[in-house]
Write a protein that holds these residues in place. Structure first.
Motif, PDB file in Angstrom:
ATOM      1  N   SER A 189       0.817  -1.211   0.000  1.00 41.46           N
ATOM      2  CA  SER A 189       0.000   0.000   0.000  1.00 41.46           C
ATOM      3  C   SER A 189       0.853   1.265   0.000  1.00 41.46           C
ATOM      4  O   SER A 189       0.419   2.315  -0.498  1.00 41.46           O
ATOM      5  CB  SER A 189      -0.932   0.014   1.210  1.00 41.46           C
ATOM      6  OG  SER A 189      -0.185   0.115   2.428  1.00 41.46           O
ATOM      7  N   ILE A 190       2.070   1.198   0.553  1.00 41.05           N
ATOM      8  CA  ILE A 190       2.943   2.377   0.573  1.00 41.05           C
ATOM      9  C   ILE A 190       3.285   2.799  -0.855  1.00 41.05           C
ATOM     10  O   ILE A 190       3.165   3.964  -1.230  1.00 41.05           O
ATOM     11  CB  ILE A 190       4.220   2.090   1.387  1.00 41.05           C
ATOM     12  CG1 ILE A 190       3.862   1.780   2.840  1.00 41.05           C
ATOM     13  CG2 ILE A 190       5.188   3.274   1.306  1.00 41.05           C
ATOM     14  CD1 ILE A 190       5.041   1.347   3.681  1.00 41.05           C
ATOM     15  N   ARG A 191       3.703   1.848  -1.650  1.00 37.57           N
ATOM     16  CA  ARG A 191       4.044   2.136  -3.054  1.00 37.57           C
ATOM     17  C   ARG A 191       2.803   2.543  -3.840  1.00 37.57           C
ATOM     18  O   ARG A 191       2.865   3.447  -4.682  1.00 37.57           O
ATOM     19  CB  ARG A 191       4.702   0.899  -3.675  1.00 37.57           C
ATOM     20  CG  ARG A 191       5.088   1.040  -5.133  1.00 37.57           C
ATOM     21  CD  ARG A 191       6.169   2.088  -5.352  1.00 37.57           C
ATOM     22  NE  ARG A 191       6.519   2.174  -6.748  1.00 37.57           N
ATOM     23  CZ  ARG A 191       7.533   1.520  -7.319  1.00 37.57           C
ATOM     24  NH1 ARG A 191       8.287   0.721  -6.568  1.00 37.57           N
ATOM     25  NH2 ARG A 191       7.804   1.651  -8.592  1.00 37.57           N
ATOM     26  N   GLN A 192       1.681   1.893  -3.566  1.00 38.31           N
ATOM     27  CA  GLN A 192       0.459   2.207  -4.278  1.00 38.31           C
ATOM     28  C   GLN A 192       0.026   3.648  -4.020  1.00 38.31           C
ATOM     29  O   GLN A 192      -0.422   4.346  -4.934  1.00 38.31           O
ATOM     30  CB  GLN A 192      -0.640   1.229  -3.875  1.00 38.31           C
ATOM     31  CG  GLN A 192      -0.418  -0.182  -4.419  1.00 38.31           C
ATOM     32  CD  GLN A 192      -1.299  -1.216  -3.748  1.00 38.31           C
ATOM     33  OE1 GLN A 192      -2.039  -0.933  -2.811  1.00 38.31           O
ATOM     34  NE2 GLN A 192      -1.206  -2.457  -4.241  1.00 38.31           N
ATOM     35  N   GLU A 193       0.143   4.093  -2.782  1.00 41.73           N
ATOM     36  CA  GLU A 193      -0.222   5.473  -2.451  1.00 41.73           C
ATOM     37  C   GLU A 193       0.716   6.478  -3.131  1.00 41.73           C
ATOM     38  O   GLU A 193       0.281   7.532  -3.594  1.00 41.73           O
ATOM     39  CB  GLU A 193      -0.203   5.668  -0.934  1.00 41.73           C
ATOM     40  CG  GLU A 193      -1.325   4.951  -0.196  1.00 41.73           C
ATOM     41  CD  GLU A 193      -2.701   5.427  -0.632  1.00 41.73           C
ATOM     42  OE1 GLU A 193      -2.892   6.652  -0.796  1.00 41.73           O
ATOM     43  OE2 GLU A 193      -3.580   4.570  -0.833  1.00 41.73           O
ATOM     44  N   LEU A 194       1.996   6.122  -3.182  1.00 43.78           N
ATOM     45  CA  LEU A 194       2.953   7.001  -3.868  1.00 43.78           C
ATOM     46  C   LEU A 194       2.617   7.124  -5.353  1.00 43.78           C
ATOM     47  O   LEU A 194       2.669   8.211  -5.938  1.00 43.78           O
ATOM     48  CB  LEU A 194       4.366   6.460  -3.701  1.00 43.78           C
ATOM     49  CG  LEU A 194       5.047   6.723  -2.359  1.00 43.78           C
ATOM     50  CD1 LEU A 194       6.367   5.978  -2.303  1.00 43.78           C
ATOM     51  CD2 LEU A 194       5.285   8.219  -2.161  1.00 43.78           C
TER      52      LEU A 194
END
Length: 274
Positions: free
Chosen positions: A264-269
């Protein structure tokens, strides 16, 4: 205190009790696998050499009681040997080398990956394992793709409610904290009549702080008895209090890990920069 194979940790959430078909059926996207790592090493004249592993098992027994019955969290058999070479030369210590423990952890992780799991939590109750486990978390992540988390019962602060700061500062091995926990777990394994009270006189300096690992040591550098701390301050009541408080915190941490997706961290970025 419930014994091994009693309670939710061992009866409902102990992964090895399942058949291969049951393991196959676990929804792997949410599942969290917990590997407690302990040690077999001397803890002075009054505690069993199984102390670290027993404490880890006890915290898991308490923690899983606070989890929902359907929590997607699975417990592996605790690893009862660690990197304990700082205690070699004392009877009863059985140590793995750093390279052996690294290989064991990586082999376990590879096996979990093949079974389809995504998340591994490494918990630890022996200070001599800590640096190696922190390093291996990333190695396992790189090699297997597993998400690896660290959650150590001794680092959650529950001892602060039962002991003063000076006792906690010097209590690093076989002192009041560990003795209280073993009293709460298996009281008759403790020999309070020979409990030690030995406080190393290391400098109160930010550059030479023992707990910050500012210098390398083996136990014979610090102690004649093989301990550090005042085990005479221990009590079964304090041990039960720490297990209760620590168990609640561990359960909370495991549920947060189960609900977290590292992706989710990469997805939000990616959303933010589109």
């Amino acid at each position: 205190m419930m014994g091994r194979y009693q309670g939710k940790a061992w009866d409902r959430h102990f992964l090895p009790r399942l058949s291969k078909k049951e393991v196959e059926a676990i929804p792997k996207d949410q599942a969290v696998v917990v590997l407690p790592v302990g040690a077999m090493e001397q803890h002075g004249p009054h505690l069993p050499v199984f102390t670290d592993t027993l404490i880890g098992e006890s915290y898991m027994t308490y923690a899983f009681e606070y989890l929902p019955d359907d929590a997607p969290i699975w417990l592996l058999p605790p690893l009862p040997y660690g990197k304990s070479n700082e205690h070699l030369g004392h009877f009863g210590t059985v140590s793995l080398s750093a390279t052996t423990l690294m290989s064991v952890l990586l082999d376990i992780a590879r096996s979990l990956k093949i079974s389809g799991f995504r998340k591994l939590v490494l918990t630890n109750t022996h200070g001599g394992n800590a640096d190696l486990l922190n390093m291996m978390g990333r190695e396992i992540r790189v090699e297997t793709g597993l998400e690896v988390y660290r959650l150590d019962p001794g680092g959650l602060g529950q001892a602060q409610a039962f002991f003063d700061p000076e006792e906690i500062r010097t209590d690093i091995h076989g002192g009041a904290v560990e003795t209280s926990l073993v009293l709460a777990a298996v009281k008759h394994w403790v020999h309070l009549d020979v409990a030690s009270d030995e406080i190393p006189h290391f400098p109160a300096s930010p550059y030479l702080d023992l707990k910050k690992k500012a210098f390398a040591w083996v136990i014979d550098d610090l102690s004649a008895s093989g301990t550090s701390g005042n085990a005479k301050l221990a009590s079964e009541e304090k041990g039960k209090g720490m297990l209760e408080a620590g168990g609640k915190l561990i359960a909370q941490g495991l549920m947060e890990i189960a609900g977290f997706d590292l992706r989710s961290i990469r997805q939000e970025l990616e959303k933010a920069y589109k």
